[in-house]
Design a protein around this motif. Structure first.
Motif, PDB file in Angstrom:
ATOM      1  N   LEU A   2       0.785  -1.084  -0.006  1.00 43.64           N
ATOM      2  CA  LEU A   2       0.071  -0.107   0.002  1.00 43.64           C
ATOM      3  C   LEU A   2       0.874   1.237  -0.049  1.00 43.64           C
ATOM      4  CD1 LEU A   2      -2.702  -1.302   2.515  1.00 43.64           C
ATOM      5  CD2 LEU A   2      -3.019  -0.780   0.084  1.00 43.64           C
ATOM      6  N   PRO A   3       0.272   2.544  -0.661  1.00 40.16           N
ATOM      7  CA  PRO A   3       1.139   3.594  -0.552  1.00 40.16           C
ATOM      8  C   PRO A   3       1.425   4.143   0.814  1.00 40.16           C
ATOM      9  CG  PRO A   3      -0.531   3.668  -2.392  1.00 40.16           C
ATOM     10  CD  PRO A   3      -0.999   2.513  -1.550  1.00 40.16           C
ATOM     11  N   GLU A   4       2.732   4.828   0.914  1.00 42.89           N
ATOM     12  CA  GLU A   4       2.888   5.427   2.176  1.00 42.89           C
ATOM     13  C   GLU A   4       1.802   6.768   2.422  1.00 42.89           C
ATOM     14  OE1 GLU A   4       6.525   7.382   2.714  1.00 42.89           O
ATOM     15  OE2 GLU A   4       7.479   5.233   2.251  1.00 42.89           O
ATOM     16  N   GLY A   5       1.056   6.848   3.746  1.00 45.23           N
ATOM     17  CA  GLY A   5      -0.029   7.488   3.892  1.00 45.23           C
ATOM     18  C   GLY A   5      -0.998   6.989   4.320  1.00 45.23           C
ATOM     19  N   ILE A   6      -1.397   5.712   3.979  1.00 44.74           N
ATOM     20  CA  ILE A   6      -2.558   4.936   4.226  1.00 44.74           C
ATOM     21  C   ILE A   6      -2.379   4.365   5.557  1.00 44.74           C
ATOM     22  CG2 ILE A   6      -4.059   3.070   3.738  1.00 44.74           C
ATOM     23  CD1 ILE A   6      -3.514   3.931   0.763  1.00 44.74           C
ATOM     24  N   PRO A  38      -8.257   9.177  -1.991  1.00 43.53           N
ATOM     25  CA  PRO A  38      -8.059  10.349  -2.915  1.00 43.53           C
ATOM     26  C   PRO A  38      -6.588  10.931  -2.584  1.00 43.53           C
ATOM     27  CG  PRO A  38     -10.294  10.706  -1.896  1.00 43.53           C
ATOM     28  CD  PRO A  38      -9.659   9.652  -1.200  1.00 43.53           C
ATOM     29  N   ASP A  39      -6.224  10.964  -1.392  1.00 40.54           N
ATOM     30  CA  ASP A  39      -4.706  11.717  -1.161  1.00 40.54           C
ATOM     31  C   ASP A  39      -3.760  10.889  -1.635  1.00 40.54           C
ATOM     32  OD1 ASP A  39      -6.063  13.722   0.020  1.00 40.54           O
ATOM     33  OD2 ASP A  39      -5.802  12.890   2.121  1.00 40.54           O
ATOM     34  N   GLN A  40      -4.063   9.553  -1.750  1.00 40.31           N
ATOM     35  CA  GLN A  40      -2.748   8.772  -2.484  1.00 40.31           C
ATOM     36  C   GLN A  40      -3.138   8.065  -3.891  1.00 40.31           C
ATOM     37  OE1 GLN A  40      -4.218   8.143   0.701  1.00 40.31           O
ATOM     38  NE2 GLN A  40      -2.509   9.153   1.708  1.00 40.31           N
ATOM     39  N   ASP A  41      -4.080   8.725  -4.414  1.00 43.38           N
ATOM     40  CA  ASP A  41      -4.586   8.520  -5.860  1.00 43.38           C
ATOM     41  C   ASP A  41      -4.464   7.095  -5.959  1.00 43.38           C
ATOM     42  OD1 ASP A  41      -4.931  11.113  -6.458  1.00 43.38           O
ATOM     43  OD2 ASP A  41      -2.641  11.193  -6.890  1.00 43.38           O
ATOM     44  N   VAL A  42      -5.293   6.088  -5.006  1.00 41.57           N
ATOM     45  CA  VAL A  42      -5.479   4.560  -5.446  1.00 41.57           C
ATOM     46  C   VAL A  42      -6.661   4.189  -4.785  1.00 41.57           C
ATOM     47  CG1 VAL A  42      -4.513   4.306  -3.065  1.00 41.57           C
ATOM     48  CG2 VAL A  42      -4.178   2.447  -4.812  1.00 41.57           C
ATOM     49  N   ILE A  43      -7.164   3.195  -5.556  1.00 41.10           N
ATOM     50  CA  ILE A  43      -8.477   2.577  -5.259  1.00 41.10           C
ATOM     51  C   ILE A  43      -8.123   1.038  -4.836  1.00 41.10           C
ATOM     52  CG2 ILE A  43     -10.801   1.896  -6.239  1.00 41.10           C
ATOM     53  CD1 ILE A  43     -10.616   4.294  -7.876  1.00 41.10           C
ATOM     54  N   VAL A  44      -8.704   0.614  -3.807  1.00 40.34           N
ATOM     55  CA  VAL A  44      -8.321  -0.569  -3.264  1.00 40.34           C
ATOM     56  C   VAL A  44      -9.679  -1.377  -3.344  1.00 40.34           C
ATOM     57  CG1 VAL A  44      -7.856  -1.997  -1.117  1.00 40.34           C
ATOM     58  CG2 VAL A  44      -6.615   0.215  -1.653  1.00 40.34           C
ATOM     59  N   GLY A  45      -9.522  -2.454  -3.919  1.00 40.87           N
ATOM     60  CA  GLY A  45     -10.831  -3.555  -3.693  1.00 40.87           C
ATOM     61  C   GLY A  45     -10.446  -5.036  -3.820  1.00 40.87           C
ATOM     62  N   GLY A  46     -11.535  -5.866  -3.469  1.00 40.32           N
ATOM     63  CA  GLY A  46     -11.523  -7.240  -3.553  1.00 40.32           C
ATOM     64  C   GLY A  46     -11.131  -7.834  -2.123  1.00 40.32           C
ATOM     65  N   PRO A  47     -11.785  -8.966  -1.805  1.00 36.10           N
ATOM     66  CA  PRO A  47     -11.375  -9.791  -0.484  1.00 36.10           C
ATOM     67  C   PRO A  47      -9.752  -9.923  -0.324  1.00 36.10           C
ATOM     68  CG  PRO A  47     -12.368 -11.191  -2.129  1.00 36.10           C
ATOM     69  CD  PRO A  47     -12.472  -9.884  -2.832  1.00 36.10           C
ATOM     70  N   VAL A  48      -9.297 -10.355   0.744  1.00 38.33           N
ATOM     71  CA  VAL A  48      -7.976 -10.778   0.777  1.00 38.33           C
ATOM     72  C   VAL A  48      -8.040 -12.220   1.641  1.00 38.33           C
ATOM     73  CG1 VAL A  48      -5.934 -10.307   2.127  1.00 38.33           C
ATOM     74  CG2 VAL A  48      -7.129  -8.373   1.162  1.00 38.33           C
ATOM     75  N   ALA A  49      -7.583 -13.117   0.955  1.00 36.54           N
ATOM     76  CA  ALA A  49      -7.654 -14.368   1.632  1.00 36.54           C
ATOM     77  C   ALA A  49      -6.335 -14.709   2.065  1.00 36.54           C
ATOM     78  CB  ALA A  49      -7.850 -15.605   0.548  1.00 36.54           C
ATOM     79  N   VAL A  50      -6.211 -14.915   3.321  1.00 33.34           N
ATOM     80  CA  VAL A  50      -4.812 -15.186   4.176  1.00 33.34           C
ATOM     81  C   VAL A  50      -4.694 -16.645   4.397  1.00 33.34           C
ATOM     82  CG1 VAL A  50      -3.179 -14.471   5.966  1.00 33.34           C
ATOM     83  CG2 VAL A  50      -4.877 -12.661   4.949  1.00 33.34           C
ATOM     84  N   PRO A  63      -5.539  -2.010   5.378  1.00 29.43           N
ATOM     85  CA  PRO A  63      -5.912  -0.497   5.737  1.00 29.43           C
ATOM     86  C   PRO A  63      -6.865  -0.562   6.892  1.00 29.43           C
ATOM     87  CG  PRO A  63      -6.159  -0.900   3.385  1.00 29.43           C
ATOM     88  CD  PRO A  63      -5.976  -2.364   3.998  1.00 29.43           C
ATOM     89  N   ALA A  64      -6.463   0.634   7.779  1.00 31.00           N
ATOM     90  CA  ALA A  64      -7.182   0.767   8.893  1.00 31.00           C
ATOM     91  C   ALA A  64      -8.554   1.218   8.508  1.00 31.00           C
ATOM     92  CB  ALA A  64      -6.458   1.949   9.871  1.00 31.00           C
ATOM     93  N   THR A  65      -9.471   0.802   9.402  1.00 32.22           N
ATOM     94  CA  THR A  65     -11.011   1.177   9.108  1.00 32.22           C
ATOM     95  C   THR A  65     -11.289   2.574   9.513  1.00 32.22           C
ATOM     96  OG1 THR A  65     -11.575   0.229  11.346  1.00 32.22           O
ATOM     97  CG2 THR A  65     -11.493  -1.324   9.500  1.00 32.22           C
ATOM     98  N   ASP A  66     -10.355   3.357  10.045  1.00 30.70           N
ATOM     99  CA  ASP A  66     -10.606   4.800  10.274  1.00 30.70           C
ATOM    100  C   ASP A  66      -9.745   5.667   9.718  1.00 30.70           C
ATOM    101  OD1 ASP A  66      -8.449   4.130  11.650  1.00 30.70           O
ATOM    102  OD2 ASP A  66      -8.926   4.907  13.614  1.00 30.70           O
ATOM    103  N   ALA A  67      -9.083   5.143   8.339  1.00 30.04           N
ATOM    104  CA  ALA A  67      -7.999   5.921   7.639  1.00 30.04           C
ATOM    105  C   ALA A  67      -8.876   7.324   7.110  1.00 30.04           C
ATOM    106  CB  ALA A  67      -7.642   5.085   6.567  1.00 30.04           C
ATOM    107  N   PRO A  68      -8.005   8.245   7.427  1.00 28.59           N
ATOM    108  CA  PRO A  68      -8.664   9.872   7.062  1.00 28.59           C
ATOM    109  C   PRO A  68      -8.732   9.681   5.557  1.00 28.59           C
ATOM    110  CG  PRO A  68      -6.454   9.879   7.766  1.00 28.59           C
ATOM    111  CD  PRO A  68      -6.635   8.373   7.893  1.00 28.59           C
ATOM    112  N   GLY A  69      -9.883  10.435   5.094  1.00 29.65           N
ATOM    113  CA  GLY A  69     -10.259  10.801   3.774  1.00 29.65           C
ATOM    114  C   GLY A  69     -10.647   9.641   3.011  1.00 29.65           C
ATOM    115  N   MET A  70     -10.654   8.470   3.366  1.00 27.19           N
ATOM    116  CA  MET A  70     -11.033   7.204   2.488  1.00 27.19           C
ATOM    117  C   MET A  70     -12.595   7.431   2.043  1.00 27.19           C
ATOM    118  SD  MET A  70     -11.046   3.797   4.896  1.00 27.19           S
ATOM    119  CE  MET A  70     -11.812   3.658   6.503  1.00 27.19           C
ATOM    120  N   ASN A  71     -13.059   7.003   1.185  1.00 27.03           N
ATOM    121  CA  ASN A  71     -14.559   6.947   0.596  1.00 27.03           C
ATOM    122  C   ASN A  71     -14.671   5.420   0.173  1.00 27.03           C
ATOM    123  OD1 ASN A  71     -17.156   7.535   0.015  1.00 27.03           O
ATOM    124  ND2 ASN A  71     -16.306   8.191  -1.869  1.00 27.03           N
ATOM    125  N   PRO A  72     -15.816   4.667   0.843  1.00 28.86           N
ATOM    126  CA  PRO A  72     -16.763   5.127   1.830  1.00 28.86           C
ATOM    127  C   PRO A  72     -15.851   4.991   3.437  1.00 28.86           C
ATOM    128  CG  PRO A  72     -17.203   2.968   1.496  1.00 28.86           C
ATOM    129  CD  PRO A  72     -16.101   3.334   0.515  1.00 28.86           C
TER     130      PRO A  72
END
Length: 525
Positions: A2-6, A38-50, A63-72
């Protein structure tokens, strides 16, 4: 990565069976379908299977569930446990706040089967409780206020005597045997398998496969607006900055059209009810026919015609039929001797010192290069001794043409009668009497060969070993000069034995090159 800042949270955990063996399987983490940062110009999607490793452990950074600026925002992870041998895998919700960058799933996942869905909700910290109770100061100052003065060191007690271990206690109680025997005595017989427990009730969030979110919303009652589905609001038609609406006739109303630039004052100098004629606009009258010459152009009939212009083929090149003959002036070529093409110029071949008879049931293949569309109806072989079918009635022949891929494109079928060689009018006695010359074998139909490489084929399918002698390039060896090539393999001289007719396909890789090549040609007679 993931980009720095997230902000991210690393979740670890380990899953074991009651007897300590590692579980196998995976944990699937599902967030909303697409999350925009928006601040990192990236869209994250899809489930993560570990997947769980060999020890039953896993580690994942999300990603943290309270990351600032994310939508939704305001969502939680849906965690689905998918373990082999577990009769009821769980699905539950988890929050991963950024202030806890490292957590263990054992501290978050539910353990009470009656409450399978659990959301970690952050409560007030001790510092925040202190501030609410009246404390004034920073977190550092509050932490410093919790440290009291160091107390006096107490008196050290008397060390106790070491106690007996379990084995020693057992011996004292009457056990007879060494420590290994005592350890073995602790393992009791295997108990009977217990009854399968009753299936638990589904959780309040539904069984796996139930919708977890809609367009990024993970609330019980989802309400979608036009923006959520990238649609135009129903208030937009006819509104400023909206979209045009159509009237009952399917046209845009006049009120929604741009303002006119003004009424027409005149047309080509005419006012009133204007009717323009061809002369008014510099045009020819109706019914007038323009020729190519009238507009300074060439007629379409000039393409590819004598004294016209050259045409281009589908690859934007001039067809070879429209090019001048590339043969040098005053040189011998196949056409000069009545052929359309040949395998080689016989005049360049040294006269063999030994005669060579065609091997019965051997197909002789001679390469021929076609550079322009060429029509042929005969395969011709240079004979050094063929008295004709009248003298050799048992002989049977086949002739044909194969393309470069080995597919037969023309055949003579079985031929039972061929004329003697060297019998054309005017042939010198030496060739006439010894039956030396061209022996044409007619194809069942004429064929036009397009540019490419081909093989002429000749077969003595029935007869004896001395029926047909052919003129050849004396080099019965795989090193025959005809098989000198580079790039796409093309053996100009090869053969195939044990053949009673011409097969529909022949592969040069399955043939034999150790033979004296036959001299052959193609003709249109």
């Amino acid at each position: 990565m993931l980009p720095e800042g997230i902000p991210t949270v690393t979740v670890t955990g380990r899953f074991l069976t009651p007897d300590g063996r590692a579980l196998t399987g995976q944990i699937v983490w599902r967030a909303p379908a697409l999350i925009t940062f928006p601040d990192q110009d990236v869209i994250v999607g899809g489930p993560v299977a570990v997947p769980l490793d060999a020890t039953g452990a896993f580690e994942v950074t999300l990603p943290a569930t309270d990351a600032p600026g994310m939508n939704p925002s305001g969502w939680s992870y849906s965690v689905a446990e998918q373990f082999a041998g577990v009769t009821q895998n769980r699905v539950y919700q988890i929050l991963l706040p950024a202030e806890s960058p490292n957590v263990d799933i054992a501290d978050l996942a539910p353990t009470d089967p009656s409450t399978p869905t659990y959301v970690a909700v952050r409560g007030d910290s001790a510092y925040e409780v202190a501030v609410a109770a009246g404390f004034v100061g920073t977190v550092e100052q509050w932490l410093a206020s919790l440290v009291g003065p160091t107390g006096q060191q107490g008196v050290q007690g008397v060390p106790g005597a070491p106690g007996d271990d379990a084995y020693e206690v057992a011996v004292a109680g009457g056990f007879i045997g060494d420590r290994a025997a005592w350890l073995a005595s602790l393992i009791g017989p295997k108990g009977a398998t217990g009854a399968t427990g009753q299936q638990g009730a589904p959780g309040t969030n539904g069984a796996p496969g139930v919708v977890q979110s809609v367009n990024g919303q993970s609330v019980a009652a989802v309400v979608l607006t036009a923006a959520h589905v990238h649609a135009v609001p129903d208030t937009a038609p006819g509104a400023p900055n909206g979209v045009a609406q159509l009237d009952a006739t399917g046209k845009v109303p006049t009120a929604q059209l741009p303002a006119s630039g003004g009424a027409v004052a005149s047309v080509n100098g005419q006012t009133g009810t204007v009717v323009l004629a061809a002369a008014d606009v510099g045009a020819a009258t109706a019914g007038h026919t323009h020729t190519a010459a009238a507009v300074g152009a060439l007629a379409t009939t000039a393409r590819g015609a004598a004294n016209g212009v050259a045409s281009l083929d589908a690859s934007s090149r001039i067809p070879i039929a429209q090019l001048p003959t590339v043969t040098g002036r005053n040189m011998w070529n196949p056409q000069a001797l009545g052929f359309q093409a040949w395998s080689c110029d016989p005049a360049h071949v040294a006269n063999p010192t030994t005669v060579k008879a065609a091997t019965v049931q051997r197909i002789y293949m001679s390469g021929i290069n076609i550079t322009e569309a060429t029509q042929v109806n005969n395969v011709v072989i240079f004979a050094r001794g063929w008295a004709g079918s009248t003298a050799v009635p048992a002989a049977r022949f086949y002739a044909g043409i194969y393309n470069e891929s080995g597919s037969r494109v023309a055949t003579s079928g079985q031929v039972s009668s061929l004329p003697a060689a060297g019998q054309l009018s005017g042939t010198a006695a030496g060739a006439l009497n010894n039956h030396i010359g061209a022996v044409p074998i007619a194809l069942t139909a004429a064929i036009t060969l397009q540019p490419g490489r081909y093989w002429a084929a000749f077969l003595l399918s029935a007869g004896s070993a001395s029926d047909f002698y052919y003129m050849h390039v004396q080099n019965e060896s795989p090193s025959a000069p005809a098989n000198f090539f580079l790039g796409t393999t093309f053996q100009r001289a090869w053969c195939k034995d044990a053949q009673t007719s011409l097969p529909t396909t022949l592969a040069q890789s399955a043939g034999e090159v150790g033979l004296d090549p036959a001299i052959m040609a193609l003709a249109m007679v």
